[in-house]
Design a protein around this motif. Structure first.
Motif, PDB file in Angstrom:
ATOM      1  N   THR A   1       0.833  -1.326   0.113  1.00 58.16           N
ATOM      2  CA  THR A   1       0.185   0.144   0.344  1.00 58.16           C
ATOM      3  C   THR A   1       0.893   1.054   0.167  1.00 58.16           C
ATOM      4  O   THR A   1       1.694   1.264   0.781  1.00 58.16           O
ATOM      5  N   ARG A   2       0.222   1.933  -0.973  1.00 55.69           N
ATOM      6  CA  ARG A   2       1.135   3.579  -0.742  1.00 55.69           C
ATOM      7  C   ARG A   2       2.558   3.331  -0.396  1.00 55.69           C
ATOM      8  O   ARG A   2       2.951   4.010  -0.392  1.00 55.69           O
ATOM      9  N   THR A   3       3.608   2.488  -1.709  1.00 59.75           N
ATOM     10  CA  THR A   3       4.411   1.900  -2.136  1.00 59.75           C
ATOM     11  C   THR A   3       5.015   2.730  -3.773  1.00 59.75           C
ATOM     12  O   THR A   3       4.418   2.140  -4.427  1.00 59.75           O
ATOM     13  N   PHE A   4       5.872   3.306  -3.872  1.00 62.14           N
ATOM     14  CA  PHE A   4       6.646   3.512  -4.907  1.00 62.14           C
ATOM     15  C   PHE A   4       8.380   2.880  -5.276  1.00 62.14           C
ATOM     16  O   PHE A   4       8.789   3.146  -3.977  1.00 62.14           O
ATOM     17  N   ILE A   5       7.947   2.573  -6.325  1.00 63.69           N
ATOM     18  CA  ILE A   5       9.043   1.507  -6.878  1.00 63.69           C
ATOM     19  C   ILE A   5       9.536   2.219  -8.433  1.00 63.69           C
ATOM     20  O   ILE A   5       8.946   2.219  -9.151  1.00 63.69           O
ATOM     21  N   HIS A   6      10.586   2.785  -8.300  1.00 61.57           N
ATOM     22  CA  HIS A   6      11.336   3.090  -9.274  1.00 61.57           C
ATOM     23  C   HIS A   6      12.790   1.563  -9.652  1.00 61.57           C
ATOM     24  O   HIS A   6      13.332   2.013  -9.116  1.00 61.57           O
ATOM     25  N   ALA A   7      12.262   0.930 -10.778  1.00 57.15           N
ATOM     26  CA  ALA A   7      12.857   0.141 -11.051  1.00 57.15           C
ATOM     27  C   ALA A   7      13.430  -0.334 -12.384  1.00 57.15           C
ATOM     28  O   ALA A   7      13.033  -0.920 -13.496  1.00 57.15           O
ATOM     29  N   PRO A   8      14.038   0.680 -13.116  1.00 59.14           N
ATOM     30  CA  PRO A   8      14.993   0.616 -15.151  1.00 59.14           C
ATOM     31  C   PRO A   8      14.801  -0.696 -15.224  1.00 59.14           C
ATOM     32  O   PRO A   8      14.949  -0.668 -16.230  1.00 59.14           O
ATOM     33  N   THR A   9      15.998  -1.655 -14.233  1.00 54.04           N
ATOM     34  CA  THR A   9      16.648  -2.522 -14.899  1.00 54.04           C
ATOM     35  C   THR A   9      16.018  -4.238 -14.703  1.00 54.04           C
ATOM     36  O   THR A   9      14.958  -4.413 -15.171  1.00 54.04           O
TER      37      THR A   9
ATOM     38  N   SER B   1      30.745   0.790 -15.965  1.00 49.86           N
ATOM     39  CA  SER B   1      31.998  -0.373 -14.812  1.00 49.86           C
ATOM     40  C   SER B   1      30.763  -0.910 -14.854  1.00 49.86           C
ATOM     41  O   SER B   1      30.277  -1.462 -13.313  1.00 49.86           O
ATOM     42  N   VAL B   2      31.010  -2.810 -15.329  1.00 51.01           N
ATOM     43  CA  VAL B   2      31.062  -3.778 -14.901  1.00 51.01           C
ATOM     44  C   VAL B   2      30.722  -4.188 -13.306  1.00 51.01           C
ATOM     45  O   VAL B   2      30.325  -4.764 -12.597  1.00 51.01           O
ATOM     46  N   ASP B   3      32.245  -4.181 -13.352  1.00 45.63           N
ATOM     47  CA  ASP B   3      32.853  -5.271 -12.165  1.00 45.63           C
ATOM     48  C   ASP B   3      34.393  -5.007 -12.031  1.00 45.63           C
ATOM     49  O   ASP B   3      34.901  -4.283 -13.012  1.00 45.63           O
ATOM     50  N   ASP B   4      35.391  -4.610 -11.042  1.00 47.46           N
ATOM     51  CA  ASP B   4      36.751  -5.123 -10.464  1.00 47.46           C
ATOM     52  C   ASP B   4      36.539  -5.236  -9.912  1.00 47.46           C
ATOM     53  O   ASP B   4      35.979  -5.889  -8.569  1.00 47.46           O
ATOM     54  N   GLY B   5      38.070  -5.968  -9.399  1.00 45.75           N
ATOM     55  CA  GLY B   5      38.757  -6.601  -8.361  1.00 45.75           C
ATOM     56  C   GLY B   5      40.435  -6.505  -8.147  1.00 45.75           C
ATOM     57  O   GLY B   5      40.560  -5.184  -9.317  1.00 45.75           O
ATOM     58  N   GLU B   6      41.104  -7.147  -7.635  1.00 45.20           N
ATOM     59  CA  GLU B   6      42.381  -6.634  -7.333  1.00 45.20           C
ATOM     60  C   GLU B   6      42.365  -7.070  -9.145  1.00 45.20           C
ATOM     61  O   GLU B   6      42.682  -8.409  -9.657  1.00 45.20           O
ATOM     62  N   ARG B   7      43.610  -6.413  -9.713  1.00 38.81           N
ATOM     63  CA  ARG B   7      43.992  -6.006 -10.435  1.00 38.81           C
ATOM     64  C   ARG B   7      43.598  -6.380 -11.719  1.00 38.81           C
ATOM     65  O   ARG B   7      44.047  -6.652 -12.675  1.00 38.81           O
ATOM     66  N   PHE B   8      42.425  -6.046 -12.278  1.00 36.86           N
ATOM     67  CA  PHE B   8      41.338  -6.086 -12.885  1.00 36.86           C
ATOM     68  C   PHE B   8      40.118  -5.340 -12.408  1.00 36.86           C
ATOM     69  O   PHE B   8      39.398  -5.195 -12.154  1.00 36.86           O
ATOM     70  N   ALA B   9      39.893  -4.394 -14.733  1.00 40.53           N
ATOM     71  CA  ALA B   9      38.373  -4.210 -14.210  1.00 40.53           C
ATOM     72  C   ALA B   9      37.417  -4.149 -15.509  1.00 40.53           C
ATOM     73  O   ALA B   9      38.718  -5.383 -16.612  1.00 40.53           O
ATOM     74  N   VAL B  10      36.080  -5.145 -14.977  1.00 40.38           N
ATOM     75  CA  VAL B  10      35.609  -4.595 -16.581  1.00 40.38           C
ATOM     76  C   VAL B  10      34.554  -3.604 -16.834  1.00 40.38           C
ATOM     77  O   VAL B  10      33.649  -3.367 -15.903  1.00 40.38           O
ATOM     78  N   LYS B  11      34.566  -3.396 -18.010  1.00 41.57           N
ATOM     79  CA  LYS B  11      33.762  -2.363 -18.175  1.00 41.57           C
ATOM     80  C   LYS B  11      32.843  -2.812 -20.075  1.00 41.57           C
ATOM     81  O   LYS B  11      33.727  -3.390 -21.132  1.00 41.57           O
ATOM     82  N   ARG B  12      32.196  -1.524 -20.436  1.00 41.75           N
ATOM     83  CA  ARG B  12      31.309  -1.846 -20.884  1.00 41.75           C
ATOM     84  C   ARG B  12      30.870  -0.847 -22.060  1.00 41.75           C
ATOM     85  O   ARG B  12      30.611  -0.072 -21.531  1.00 41.75           O
ATOM     86  N   LEU B  13      31.895  -0.953 -23.859  1.00 39.65           N
ATOM     87  CA  LEU B  13      32.230  -0.167 -23.870  1.00 39.65           C
ATOM     88  C   LEU B  13      30.867   0.450 -25.135  1.00 39.65           C
ATOM     89  O   LEU B  13      30.513  -0.867 -25.402  1.00 39.65           O
TER      90      LEU B  13
ATOM     91  N   ASP C   1      16.037   1.226  -6.869  1.00 39.11           N
ATOM     92  CA  ASP C   1      16.998   0.771  -7.365  1.00 39.11           C
ATOM     93  C   ASP C   1      17.495   1.020  -8.724  1.00 39.11           C
ATOM     94  O   ASP C   1      16.907   2.310 -10.012  1.00 39.11           O
ATOM     95  N   THR C   2      18.925   0.826  -9.089  1.00 32.88           N
ATOM     96  CA  THR C   2      19.635   1.300  -9.796  1.00 32.88           C
ATOM     97  C   THR C   2      21.043  -0.251 -10.052  1.00 32.88           C
ATOM     98  O   THR C   2      21.321  -0.339  -8.854  1.00 32.88           O
ATOM     99  N   PRO C   3      21.759   0.103 -10.554  1.00 30.20           N
ATOM    100  CA  PRO C   3      22.435  -0.923 -10.664  1.00 30.20           C
ATOM    101  C   PRO C   3      23.592  -1.048  -9.915  1.00 30.20           C
ATOM    102  O   PRO C   3      24.217  -1.900  -8.747  1.00 30.20           O
ATOM    103  N   ASP C   4      24.059   0.040  -8.960  1.00 26.80           N
ATOM    104  CA  ASP C   4      24.707  -0.166  -8.292  1.00 26.80           C
ATOM    105  C   ASP C   4      24.672   0.414  -6.795  1.00 26.80           C
ATOM    106  O   ASP C   4      25.721   0.736  -5.579  1.00 26.80           O
ATOM    107  N   ALA C   5      23.297   1.075  -6.200  1.00 24.08           N
ATOM    108  CA  ALA C   5      22.720   1.145  -4.750  1.00 24.08           C
ATOM    109  C   ALA C   5      21.247   1.384  -5.185  1.00 24.08           C
ATOM    110  O   ALA C   5      20.763   1.362  -5.998  1.00 24.08           O
ATOM    111  N   LEU C   6      20.968   0.946  -3.808  1.00 28.46           N
ATOM    112  CA  LEU C   6      19.251   1.183  -3.740  1.00 28.46           C
ATOM    113  C   LEU C   6      19.540   1.419  -2.361  1.00 28.46           C
ATOM    114  O   LEU C   6      20.459   1.880  -1.028  1.00 28.46           O
ATOM    115  N   LEU C   7      16.999   2.625  -2.460  1.00 27.88           N
ATOM    116  CA  LEU C   7      17.391   3.373  -2.128  1.00 27.88           C
ATOM    117  C   LEU C   7      15.515   2.271  -1.419  1.00 27.88           C
ATOM    118  O   LEU C   7      15.331   2.168  -1.970  1.00 27.88           O
TER     119      LEU C   7
END
Length: 481
Positions: free
Chosen positions: A301-309, A370-382, A324-330
């Protein structure tokens, strides 16, 4: 009818709409309503008045503005602010670059007005007053006693033709009132919400600034004395503009001037200043839930959801805001919508990049995610736009592995040009001078895997045209051709 030049004020950080709105992507650029941003909707409204529009924007947002103006089908220029100095300086600088008699319509980039025809008609009804030497503001007829908006109290009608369309003198600008005072003003009549939209001749605004805020005008005069132009971009002198004090046009001029008129606007208007305001722009179901995107409400009841993905399910919730966003949630109670900015402050003090930056970063050639990252690597979608290319560059510490997933890439490596097709890959070792281009007519998509001991964005050497080795320059010309 005199020609009106719309000037869209694109400043503001919009922390109250975090996590969608952040410093690198303020709310005016975020897709809040379907796939359109508030800036795009603003430009589409103003297109009814002119297809030539000036935007006043931060240097870091110039490509976002450029992308949006193209999507909205308008042309014009961008006046780039080296630093944010509020609306008085932004308006002064724009007026200094205009012809003295030019009618300027200043409009915020982040408001929602769903009836563009009514707005255009209301603006036109203020032309006579603006030509008579008034700063014309458009007051929104209030629909409820809001304590969140400033108010305008109207005075006597203007004399002669300037007042034929309902323009009246402004008696006073009123601060955000308490709820009971707001109710009293609505019952009394003659009070309007201050929407921050102004129509004025350039010379009239400059005269008012000279009288009431001469220091702001002088700083902006020095900043615009010798502007530099780069395509659609207009740059001011940084030191001169940054010496200007920061103040809104309301405090600097309007509250002091006697030549201010108000024209009522009877359409729907929102400054979209909180998640509750965003929720109100969406239709509700029988339980008063409002959904944007891939949201699902079950026994809620009386709930707003923003979920683009991804799918977001609210089960048995009451009076919640879920964004909701790919890297943070409120997740917030609707009564606490105004405290979202406090969450941003907390994340900032904890050094969390999500407070100010999104995963997806726009660039003039496209964007990277920036899809993912860790020690000595990073993955991006261009994603690279058709016909676009990155600047010739080199990295000292990292290698890059590219896999083309859509389209074809033209890659220049140390003077050798190679066409890399879909499902093919290429390796860029550290120290390689390289360039990526999209020769096709569709968007190029690449998965980039970075490896190395240091992967910071500052590990890049960009070469100016003509500064690279002769063999690389020749291959670059073949690549571009």
């Amino acid at each position: 009818m005199s020609r009106i030049l719309p000037i869209v004020l694109c400043g503001g950080s919009g922390t109250r709409l975090w996590p969608l709105s952040r410093k690198t992507l303020p709310k005016q650029f975020a897709p809040l309503l379907g796939d359109k941003s508030l800036l795009q909707l603003t430009l589409e409204r103003l297109r009814l008045l002119s297809t030539d529009v000036m935007c006043v924007a931060a240097e870091e947002h110039r490509f976002l503005v450029q992308e949006t103006t193209q999507a909205a089908g308008v042309g014009g220029s961008q006046l780039l602010e080296p630093s944010a100095r509020n609306t008085a300086a932004a308006m002064a600088a724009a007026a200094l670059l205009a012809e003295p008699g030019q009618l300027l319509l200043f409009a915020p980039a982040d408001h929602h007005i769903p009836d563009p025809d009514k707005l255009a008609a209301t603006v036109r009804s203020g032309v006579a007053a603006a030509q008579a030497g008034y700063i014309v503001t458009f007051g929104v007829v209030p629909t409820f006693p809001s304590a969140g908006y400033g108010y305008i109290r109207q005075g006597a009608p203007l004399e002669g033709s300037a007042g034929e369309q309902g323009a009246r003198r402004v008696d006073a600008f009123l601060e955000k009132p308490a709820a009971d005072r707001a109710a009293q003003m609505i019952l009394a009549g003659g009070h309007f919400w201050n929407a921050g939209i102004f129509l004025v001749q350039a010379q009239v605004l400059l005269s008012a600034l000279a009288q009431h805020a001469p220091d702001i005008l002088e700083s902006c005069r020095r900043a615009t004395a010798r502007p530099t132009r780069d395509g659609d971009f207009i740059r001011m002198d940084r030191a001169a503009f940054e010496s200007c004090r920061s103040q809104s046009i309301d405090y600097a001029v309007l509250e002091k001037s006697e030549q201010v008129a108000v024209v009522p606007f009877e359409g729907v208007w929102s400054d979209v200043g909180s998640w509750n305001a965003v929720a109100a722009l969406h239709p509700c179901d029988e339980q008063h839930n409002r959904i944007s995107g891939n949201g699902f409400a079950i026994d809620a009841t009386r709930t707003f959801i923003h979920a683009p993905t991804r799918p977001v399910v609210a089960l048995g919730t009451r009076d919640l805001l879920i964004v909701d966003t790919p890297d943070a949630l409120l997740v917030a109670h609707s009564d606490n919508a105004e405290q979202v900015k406090d969450a941003v402050s907390l994340l900032t003090t904890r050094g969390r990049s999500q407070a100010t930056r999104h995963r997806r970063v726009p660039r003039p050639w496209g964007a990277y995610d920036s899809v993912d990252d860790g020690e000595r690597f990073a993955v991006k979608r261009l994603t690279v736009k058709p016909g676009a290319k990155l600047a010739l560059r080199m990295h000292h510490h990292r290698a890059e592995h590219w896999v083309v997933v859509k389209g074809a890439a033209q890659v220049l490596c140390d003077g050798t040009a190679t066409l890399v097709r879909e499902n093919e890959s290429i390796y860029i070792p550290p120290g390689t001078v390289y360039q990526l281009g999209n020769p096709g007519k569709t968007v190029l998509e690449i998965i980039e895997v970075q490896t190395g001991g240091y992967l910071g964005e500052d590990d890049v050497v960009r070469f100016e045209e003509g500064s690279e080795p002769d063999s690389t320059q020749a291959a670059a010309q073949r690549l571009i051709a």
